[in-house]
Write a protein that holds these residues in place. Structure first.
Motif, short mmCIF file in Angstrom:
data_model
loop_
_atom_site.label_atom_id
_atom_site.label_comp_id
_atom_site.label_asym_id
_atom_site.label_seq_id
_atom_site.Cartn_x
_atom_site.Cartn_y
_atom_site.Cartn_z
N LEU A 198 0.83 -1.21 0.00
CA LEU A 198 0.00 0.00 0.00
C LEU A 198 0.86 1.26 0.00
O LEU A 198 0.56 2.24 -0.68
CB LEU A 198 -0.95 -0.01 1.20
CG LEU A 198 -2.04 -1.08 1.16
CD1 LEU A 198 -2.84 -1.07 2.45
CD2 LEU A 198 -2.96 -0.90 -0.04
N LYS A 199 1.96 1.23 0.76
CA LYS A 199 2.87 2.37 0.76
C LYS A 199 3.45 2.61 -0.64
O LYS A 199 3.53 3.75 -1.10
CB LYS A 199 4.03 2.12 1.74
CG LYS A 199 3.73 2.46 3.19
CD LYS A 199 4.98 2.32 4.04
CE LYS A 199 4.71 2.74 5.48
NZ LYS A 199 5.91 2.61 6.34
N GLY A 200 3.84 1.52 -1.30
CA GLY A 200 4.38 1.65 -2.65
C GLY A 200 3.38 2.26 -3.61
O GLY A 200 3.72 3.10 -4.45
N ALA A 201 2.11 1.84 -3.48
CA ALA A 201 1.07 2.39 -4.35
C ALA A 201 0.89 3.89 -4.11
O ALA A 201 0.69 4.66 -5.06
CB ALA A 201 -0.25 1.66 -4.11
N ILE A 202 0.98 4.31 -2.86
CA ILE A 202 0.85 5.74 -2.54
C ILE A 202 2.04 6.51 -3.08
O ILE A 202 1.89 7.57 -3.71
CB ILE A 202 0.72 5.95 -1.02
CG1 ILE A 202 -0.54 5.28 -0.49
CG2 ILE A 202 0.69 7.45 -0.69
CD1 ILE A 202 -0.59 5.17 1.03
N LEU A 203 3.27 6.01 -2.84
CA LEU A 203 4.47 6.69 -3.30
C LEU A 203 4.48 6.87 -4.81
O LEU A 203 4.89 7.92 -5.32
CB LEU A 203 5.71 5.91 -2.87
CG LEU A 203 6.06 5.95 -1.38
CD1 LEU A 203 7.15 4.94 -1.06
CD2 LEU A 203 6.49 7.35 -0.94
N ASN A 204 4.01 5.87 -5.54
CA ASN A 204 4.04 5.93 -7.00
C ASN A 204 2.90 6.74 -7.60
O ASN A 204 2.95 7.11 -8.78
CB ASN A 204 4.02 4.52 -7.59
CG ASN A 204 5.38 3.87 -7.58
OD1 ASN A 204 6.35 4.46 -8.04
ND2 ASN A 204 5.47 2.66 -7.04
N ASN A 205 1.87 7.01 -6.81
CA ASN A 205 0.66 7.66 -7.37
C ASN A 205 0.11 8.73 -6.44
O ASN A 205 -1.09 8.87 -6.29
CB ASN A 205 -0.42 6.59 -7.60
CG ASN A 205 0.03 5.47 -8.50
OD1 ASN A 205 -0.03 5.57 -9.72
ND2 ASN A 205 0.50 4.37 -7.92
N THR A 225 -9.76 0.44 1.14
CA THR A 225 -9.10 -0.83 1.47
C THR A 225 -8.74 -0.89 2.94
O THR A 225 -8.99 -1.88 3.63
CB THR A 225 -7.83 -1.01 0.60
OG1 THR A 225 -8.21 -1.03 -0.77
CG2 THR A 225 -7.10 -2.29 0.95
N ILE A 226 -8.15 0.19 3.43
CA ILE A 226 -7.77 0.26 4.85
C ILE A 226 -9.00 0.09 5.74
O ILE A 226 -8.99 -0.65 6.72
CB ILE A 226 -7.07 1.61 5.15
CG1 ILE A 226 -5.71 1.65 4.44
CG2 ILE A 226 -6.88 1.81 6.65
CD1 ILE A 226 -5.08 3.03 4.43
N SER A 227 -10.10 0.77 5.32
CA SER A 227 -11.33 0.69 6.11
C SER A 227 -11.95 -0.70 6.07
O SER A 227 -12.32 -1.27 7.09
CB SER A 227 -12.34 1.72 5.59
OG SER A 227 -13.59 1.58 6.22
N SER A 228 -12.02 -1.29 4.85
CA SER A 228 -12.68 -2.59 4.71
C SER A 228 -11.89 -3.71 5.40
O SER A 228 -12.48 -4.70 5.85
CB SER A 228 -12.88 -2.93 3.23
OG SER A 228 -11.64 -3.11 2.58
N LEU A 229 -10.57 -3.56 5.48
CA LEU A 229 -9.74 -4.57 6.14
C LEU A 229 -9.54 -4.29 7.62
O LEU A 229 -8.84 -5.03 8.31
CB LEU A 229 -8.38 -4.65 5.45
CG LEU A 229 -8.38 -5.11 3.99
CD1 LEU A 229 -6.97 -5.07 3.42
CD2 LEU A 229 -8.97 -6.50 3.86
N GLU A 230 -10.18 -3.18 8.09
CA GLU A 230 -10.07 -2.79 9.49
C GLU A 230 -8.61 -2.65 9.93
O GLU A 230 -8.20 -3.07 11.00
CB GLU A 230 -10.81 -3.80 10.39
CG GLU A 230 -12.29 -3.88 10.08
CD GLU A 230 -13.03 -4.88 10.95
OE1 GLU A 230 -12.37 -5.64 11.68
OE2 GLU A 230 -14.28 -4.89 10.91
N MET A 231 -7.83 -2.03 9.03
CA MET A 231 -6.42 -1.77 9.34
C MET A 231 -6.31 -0.46 10.10
O MET A 231 -7.13 0.46 9.93
CB MET A 231 -5.59 -1.69 8.06
CG MET A 231 -5.48 -2.99 7.30
SD MET A 231 -4.61 -2.81 5.71
CE MET A 231 -2.92 -2.57 6.26
N ASP A 232 -5.28 -0.33 10.88
CA ASP A 232 -4.99 0.91 11.59
C ASP A 232 -4.19 1.80 10.65
O ASP A 232 -3.06 1.46 10.27
CB ASP A 232 -4.19 0.61 12.86
CG ASP A 232 -3.85 1.87 13.66
OD1 ASP A 232 -4.27 2.96 13.23
OD2 ASP A 232 -3.16 1.75 14.68
N GLU A 233 -4.75 2.94 10.27
CA GLU A 233 -4.05 3.81 9.32
C GLU A 233 -2.71 4.28 9.88
O GLU A 233 -1.78 4.57 9.13
CB GLU A 233 -4.92 5.02 8.94
CG GLU A 233 -4.37 5.77 7.73
CD GLU A 233 -5.25 6.92 7.27
OE1 GLU A 233 -4.68 7.89 6.76
OE2 GLU A 233 -6.48 6.84 7.42
#
Length: 521
Positions: A386-393, A406-414
């Motif tokens: 996910l970090k790579g996707a943000i850095l590239n885009n 994605t972060i929300s649906s996977l209940e990840m801690d941002e």
């Protein structure tokens, strides 16, 4: 029917006529040459139908501004009419018809389009300012197709990022007459400057006044999605697919939002239709099969889900992206069925395929694999993707929304990710430093910093454009260098693959051509 229409056209004096037996042949011929007029039956038998031919021709820019596309049909079902209308053929011919009717209709359509060829040439060369200047001259003469010219001008302004001028044009048109395309254009301008509530108001107004104007539903749903109003977005899309169910991107978006909203039955229905209607569509995508398999496993059983995935082998031929989506979904389904060895084998295959993809085209696959990793408890690997996707885009707002979902649906801690805004700020800071060094004349230092940045984010458009700019500035100061020209071409090619209409890219290509001419001298 083909022979009959050909004879009618020859009786009207037309001599250069090509025939296609089906939708595939029609697309092949349009790939090879530009046609002034395309007469296409809606019912083409097995394979693409007329709507899908028009859909693909528009998507791939196989029809010029001056081309006429006429849909020929004996059908008048609601699904057919609404589906075809979405892609705006220039006219319809309902069978049966005679030579005189055909001649009169075509003469009117050709007359309406005859003055667009010079604009088409400018657009094809991406000389948008010239295209707009030509349009202004023609509009000033107040021809019968004045609104058509204004509509084309508005599209060019929006696509080239001239939103202030586009807004002024749409407001000018709306001050004279309420036209759905002009109101839609105004809403798009609001959407693109991230004024989502104003965009929602504009699209809602069109929807109220023109209940069958489906583009307003699509943009309204997108605006609700960007405003994080996912229930509202889902409800709008459900209304839209009830009006026109054959649009694959609409069914896909409905399925994706329904999944996030945990509305499994709606998601299953939407992905089923996306797969069904997409089989012969330019919008066919393996992610729809993978999502349908996942929701089938949730709603029914793993064995049924695996059967869905087998369809990928039939509908996609030697497509690594299709293999990736198939393996990613298989891994989760096998894991849920207790087939741990098969699950790990599929996950490994998906990971290897994802690594092989070009990062400029890989964001969707990176997000897909991040979701799969998270479901396997591999949070560290998920976060890195996910970090790579943000850095590239980092400038792609829609992709940032996908990552937030994605972060929300996977209940990840941002906070685990480091927050999207902090990662984006990191990119901006590095770019700023490089630009400041270049402005102060420290071109070698600027190039070194930006190239180091590029190793971490090789698909980042802003970074690649800035490297190309700094190298061009260096050559403009020190003289042309063939090796550096090749290097610049490489950085610009990365951007061109993802964003060929980028205005900065076109300017840099112009400056590069000048340097190449000096090298030739």
């Amino acid at each position: 029917m083909r022979s009959m229409i050909k004879n009618m056209l020859m009786a009207c004096g037309v001599r250069d006529i090509k025939l296609a037996r089906n939708g595939s042949e029609a697309i092949e011929q349009m790939e090879q040459e530009r046609f002034d007029v395309v007469l296409c039956d809606y019912n083409l038998g097995t394979g693409r139908d007329g709507q899908q031919v028009l859909e693909e021709a528009k998507y791939r820019h196989l029809l010029g501004l001056g081309s006429v596309f006429v849909m020929v049909t004996a059908e008048n079902t609601r699904d057919m009419v609404m589906g075809a209308v979405e892609y705006e053929p220039d006219s319809y011919l309902t069978k049966p018809f005679n030579k005189d009717f055909l001649k009169t209709r075509l003469e009117k359509l050709i007359a309406k389009k005859h003055n667009l060829l010079v604009i088409e040439e400018a657009v094809e060369k991406r000389n948008y300012s010239k295209a707009v200047a030509i349009l202004d001259e023609k509009i000033a003469a107040k021809p019968p197709n004045c609104n058509e010219l204004r509509k084309i001008k508005g599209n060019i302004l929006v696509n080239s990022g001239k939103l202030t001028e586009a807004r002024a044009l749409y407001q000018e048109v709306l001050a004279i007459r309420e036209l759905p395309w002009a109101r839609l254009g105004l809403g798009k301008c609001d959407y693109l400057i991230q004024n989502y509530q104003q965009a929602i108001d504009e699209f809602q107004r069109i929807k109220s006044q023109n209940p069958n104007y489906t583009p307003a539903y699509d943009w309204l749903a997108k605006s609700h999605k960007r405003a994080n109003q996912l229930i509202e977005a889902e409800n709008i899309l459900k209304q839209a697919v009830s009006i026109s169910p054959k649009a694959v991107p609409r069914q896909q978006l409905l399925g994706e939002i329904a999944l996030v909203n945990q509305h499994q039955e709606i998601a299953e229905s939407a992905f089923t239709k996306a797969v069904q209607h997409g089989r012969h569509s330019v919008y066919k995508h393996p992610s729809n099969y993978a999502n349908l398999a996942r929701v089938t496993a949730d709603n029914h059983d793993g064995a049924s889900a695996l059967l869905v995935l087998k369809q990928i082998d039939l509908d996609f031929n030697n497509d690594p992206k299709a293999d990736f989506y198939q393996a990613s979904a298989e891994s989760l389904i096998h894991e849920a069925m207790g087939n741990s060895d098969l699950a790990r084998a599929s996950l490994g295959k998906a990971a290897e395929l994802q690594k092989s993809f070009d990062q400029s085209e890989d964001s969707d696959c990176a997000i897909e694999l991040a979701k799969t990793y998270k479901n396997f408890g591999m949070e560290e690997e998920s976060v890195e993707l996910l970090k790579g996707a943000i850095l590239n885009n980092h400038t792609d707002e829609e992709l940032m929304d996908e990552i937030k979902l994605t972060i929300s649906s996977l209940e990840m801690d941002e906070q685990t990710l480091g927050t999207i805004d902090s990662i984006r700020e990191e990119v901006l800071t590095l770019n700023r430093k490089g630009v400041e060094l270049a402005k102060s004349g420290q071109l070698d230092e600027a190039a070194k910093l930006l190239k180091e940045t590029s190793t971490r984010m090789p698909a980042n458009r802003t970074v690649n454009l800035n490297i190309a700019l700094v190298l061009l500035m260096s050559m403009e100061r020190e003289g042309a260098n063939p090796n550096m020209i090749d290097e610049i071409k490489g950085y610009l090619a990365r951007v061109a693959k993802a964003d060929p209409n980028n205005s900065t890219l076109q300017k840099l290509y112009g400056r590069l051509k000048i340097m190449m001419a000096k090298t030739a001298d």
